[in-house]
Design a protein around this motif. Structure first.
Motif, PDB file in Angstrom:
ATOM      1  N   LYS A  88       0.844  -1.213   0.000  1.00 37.14           N
ATOM      2  CA  LYS A  88       0.000   0.000   0.000  1.00 37.14           C
ATOM      3  C   LYS A  88       0.867   1.247   0.000  1.00 37.14           C
ATOM      4  CE  LYS A  88      -3.956  -2.050   2.343  1.00 37.14           C
ATOM      5  NZ  LYS A  88      -4.689  -2.165   3.600  1.00 37.14           N
ATOM      6  N   ASN A  89       1.945   1.242   0.790  1.00 29.79           N
ATOM      7  CA  ASN A  89       2.845   2.389   0.855  1.00 29.79           C
ATOM      8  C   ASN A  89       3.571   2.595  -0.475  1.00 29.79           C
ATOM      9  OD1 ASN A  89       4.096   4.548   2.372  1.00 29.79           O
ATOM     10  ND2 ASN A  89       5.962   3.314   2.282  1.00 29.79           N
ATOM     11  N   ALA A  90       4.012   1.498  -1.099  1.00 24.95           N
ATOM     12  CA  ALA A  90       4.709   1.605  -2.383  1.00 24.95           C
ATOM     13  C   ALA A  90       3.778   2.141  -3.466  1.00 24.95           C
ATOM     14  CB  ALA A  90       5.270   0.245  -2.785  1.00 24.95           C
ATOM     15  N   ILE A  91       2.491   1.816  -3.385  1.00 23.60           N
ATOM     16  CA  ILE A  91       1.512   2.315  -4.361  1.00 23.60           C
ATOM     17  C   ILE A  91       1.174   3.777  -4.075  1.00 23.60           C
ATOM     18  CG2 ILE A  91      -0.879   2.071  -5.176  1.00 23.60           C
ATOM     19  CD1 ILE A  91      -0.504  -0.991  -4.510  1.00 23.60           C
ATOM     20  N   ALA A  92       0.986   4.109  -2.801  1.00 19.73           N
ATOM     21  CA  ALA A  92       0.604   5.483  -2.428  1.00 19.73           C
ATOM     22  C   ALA A  92       1.755   6.478  -2.610  1.00 19.73           C
ATOM     23  CB  ALA A  92       0.128   5.513  -0.979  1.00 19.73           C
ATOM     24  N   LYS A  93       2.978   6.000  -2.389  1.00 19.30           N
ATOM     25  CA  LYS A  93       4.152   6.880  -2.496  1.00 19.30           C
ATOM     26  C   LYS A  93       5.159   6.265  -3.463  1.00 19.30           C
ATOM     27  CE  LYS A  93       3.648   8.228   2.311  1.00 19.30           C
ATOM     28  NZ  LYS A  93       4.247   8.130   3.642  1.00 19.30           N
ATOM     29  N   PRO A  94       4.839   6.262  -4.759  1.00 23.74           N
ATOM     30  CA  PRO A  94       5.755   5.655  -5.733  1.00 23.74           C
ATOM     31  C   PRO A  94       7.021   6.495  -5.900  1.00 23.74           C
ATOM     32  CG  PRO A  94       4.004   6.779  -6.873  1.00 23.74           C
ATOM     33  CD  PRO A  94       3.674   6.847  -5.401  1.00 23.74           C
ATOM     34  N   VAL A  95       8.031   5.896  -6.477  1.00 23.62           N
ATOM     35  CA  VAL A  95       9.256   6.624  -6.785  1.00 23.62           C
ATOM     36  C   VAL A  95       8.923   7.625  -7.883  1.00 23.62           C
ATOM     37  CG1 VAL A  95      11.633   6.417  -7.612  1.00 23.62           C
ATOM     38  CG2 VAL A  95      10.649   4.610  -6.186  1.00 23.62           C
ATOM     39  N   LEU A  96       9.231   8.892  -7.613  1.00 21.92           N
ATOM     40  CA  LEU A  96       8.890   9.966  -8.544  1.00 21.92           C
ATOM     41  C   LEU A  96      10.135  10.592  -9.137  1.00 21.92           C
ATOM     42  CD1 LEU A  96       6.162  11.795  -6.403  1.00 21.92           C
ATOM     43  CD2 LEU A  96       5.803  10.084  -8.196  1.00 21.92           C
ATOM     44  N   ALA A 122      10.186  -0.308  -5.594  1.00 24.35           N
ATOM     45  CA  ALA A 122       9.134   0.143  -4.686  1.00 24.35           C
ATOM     46  C   ALA A 122       9.589   1.326  -3.835  1.00 24.35           C
ATOM     47  CB  ALA A 122       8.692  -1.007  -3.784  1.00 24.35           C
ATOM     48  N   GLY A 123      10.851   1.716  -3.963  1.00 19.31           N
ATOM     49  CA  GLY A 123      11.334   2.895  -3.249  1.00 19.31           C
ATOM     50  C   GLY A 123      12.113   2.619  -1.978  1.00 19.31           C
ATOM     51  N   THR A 124      12.441   1.369  -1.696  1.00 15.72           N
ATOM     52  CA  THR A 124      13.201   1.024  -0.501  1.00 15.72           C
ATOM     53  C   THR A 124      14.660   0.854  -0.879  1.00 15.72           C
ATOM     54  OG1 THR A 124      11.306  -0.160   0.365  1.00 15.72           O
ATOM     55  CG2 THR A 124      13.415  -0.636   1.380  1.00 15.72           C
ATOM     56  N   VAL A 125      15.511   1.767  -0.423  1.00  9.40           N
ATOM     57  CA  VAL A 125      16.923   1.688  -0.779  1.00  9.40           C
ATOM     58  C   VAL A 125      17.639   0.745   0.176  1.00  9.40           C
ATOM     59  CG1 VAL A 125      19.064   2.970  -1.085  1.00  9.40           C
ATOM     60  CG2 VAL A 125      16.904   3.961  -1.832  1.00  9.40           C
ATOM     61  N   SER A 126      17.748   1.080   1.438  1.00 10.65           N
ATOM     62  CA  SER A 126      18.354   0.229   2.458  1.00 10.65           C
ATOM     63  C   SER A 126      19.679  -0.366   1.974  1.00 10.65           C
ATOM     64  CB  SER A 126      17.347  -0.854   2.871  1.00 10.65           C
ATOM     65  OG  SER A 126      17.852  -1.644   3.910  1.00 10.65           O
ATOM     66  N   SER A 127      19.879  -1.652   2.188  1.00  5.00           N
ATOM     67  CA  SER A 127      21.117  -2.325   1.767  1.00  5.00           C
ATOM     68  C   SER A 127      20.979  -2.963   0.385  1.00  5.00           C
ATOM     69  CB  SER A 127      21.496  -3.403   2.789  1.00  5.00           C
ATOM     70  OG  SER A 127      20.462  -4.364   2.881  1.00  5.00           O
ATOM     71  N   ASN A 128      19.875  -2.717  -0.294  1.00 10.08           N
ATOM     72  CA  ASN A 128      19.616  -3.358  -1.577  1.00 10.08           C
ATOM     73  C   ASN A 128      20.694  -3.131  -2.633  1.00 10.08           C
ATOM     74  OD1 ASN A 128      17.097  -4.707  -0.998  1.00 10.08           O
ATOM     75  ND2 ASN A 128      16.222  -2.670  -0.837  1.00 10.08           N
ATOM     76  N   PRO A 129      21.240  -1.921  -2.805  1.00  9.07           N
ATOM     77  CA  PRO A 129      22.296  -1.758  -3.819  1.00  9.07           C
ATOM     78  C   PRO A 129      23.529  -2.621  -3.537  1.00  9.07           C
ATOM     79  CG  PRO A 129      21.380   0.370  -3.251  1.00  9.07           C
ATOM     80  CD  PRO A 129      20.809  -0.623  -2.269  1.00  9.07           C
ATOM     81  N   TRP A 130      23.925  -2.714  -2.283  1.00  9.15           N
ATOM     82  CA  TRP A 130      25.079  -3.562  -1.939  1.00  9.15           C
ATOM     83  C   TRP A 130      24.774  -5.026  -2.203  1.00  9.15           C
ATOM     84  CZ3 TRP A 130      29.672  -1.910  -1.872  1.00  9.15           C
ATOM     85  CH2 TRP A 130      29.993  -0.646  -1.387  1.00  9.15           C
ATOM     86  N   LEU A 131      23.594  -5.464  -1.827  1.00  6.54           N
ATOM     87  CA  LEU A 131      23.235  -6.859  -2.052  1.00  6.54           C
ATOM     88  C   LEU A 131      23.139  -7.174  -3.544  1.00  6.54           C
ATOM     89  CD1 LEU A 131      20.599  -7.328   0.796  1.00  6.54           C
ATOM     90  CD2 LEU A 131      22.930  -8.234   0.716  1.00  6.54           C
TER      91      LEU A 131
END
Length: 174
Positions: free
Chosen positions: A47-55, A120-129
């Motif tokens: 719901k959050n990813a839909i309501a607040k998409p990457v713009l 979905a807009g979650t950066v966190s450790s995703n680029p490293w992984l």
């Protein structure tokens, strides 16, 4: 030259073992926490990813409209499915990396999940992984040389009738 090193060098295989153990533990323990915690619910994230998409910064238009449509029209209505897929996917990716079993496939599915989280807009450790996952995928069978792949891949290749890749040396029981 670097690809050959990653795919064939025994020292690269040792370094990849350490990387596999590190990111494998990260995946596995996050998945296990969701499996055993009993409170993981994908619908809030969706719901959050839909309501607040990457713009896009300048125009404020959605950068990934097809991904947002996928989340809205498929993922959210099937949140119960994702409540199972995400924790077990994370756990199995981690287990595969730690054991060195189907290592390239585990890395691929880990990178795929990381990209979904990024879209979905979650950066966190995703680029490293993603970076480490791509390195493991490029290394191929050498990434699991010090793991179950050493024993499993000859049977998988035989079953699928595939020829061994470059630098692959089949073990013998002699």
């Amino acid at each position: 030259m670097i690809v050959k090193f990653l795919r064939e060098n025994v020292y690269a295989a040792g370094a990849l073992l350490l990387i596999r153990l590190y990111i494998g533990w990260d995946w596995m323990h996050h998945g296990w926490d969701k499996i055993t915690g009993g409170s993981f619910d994908a619908s809030g994230f969706l719901k959050n990813a839909i309501a607040k998409p990457v713009l896009e910064t300048g125009t404020q238009t959605k950068l990934y409209p097809t991904y947002v449509a996928f989340l809205d029209n498929f993922a959210l209505p099937n949140a119960g499915l994702f409540k199972i897929l995400i924790p077990w996917g994370e756990f199995l990716v981690g287990l595969g990396l730690i054991l060195g079993c189907l290592t390239t496939a585990a890395a691929f599915f880990g990178v795929l999940m990381n990209f979904m989280f990024l879209l979905a807009g979650t950066v966190s450790s995703n680029p490293w992984l993603i970076l480490w996952g791509v390195i493991i995928m490029v290394a191929g069978a050498n990434a699991g040389k010090f793991g179950a792949d050493y024993y499993v891949l000859p049977y998988v290749r035989k079953f699928l009738r595939l020829k061994p890749g470059p630098g692959y040396k089949q073990h013998t029981n002699a």
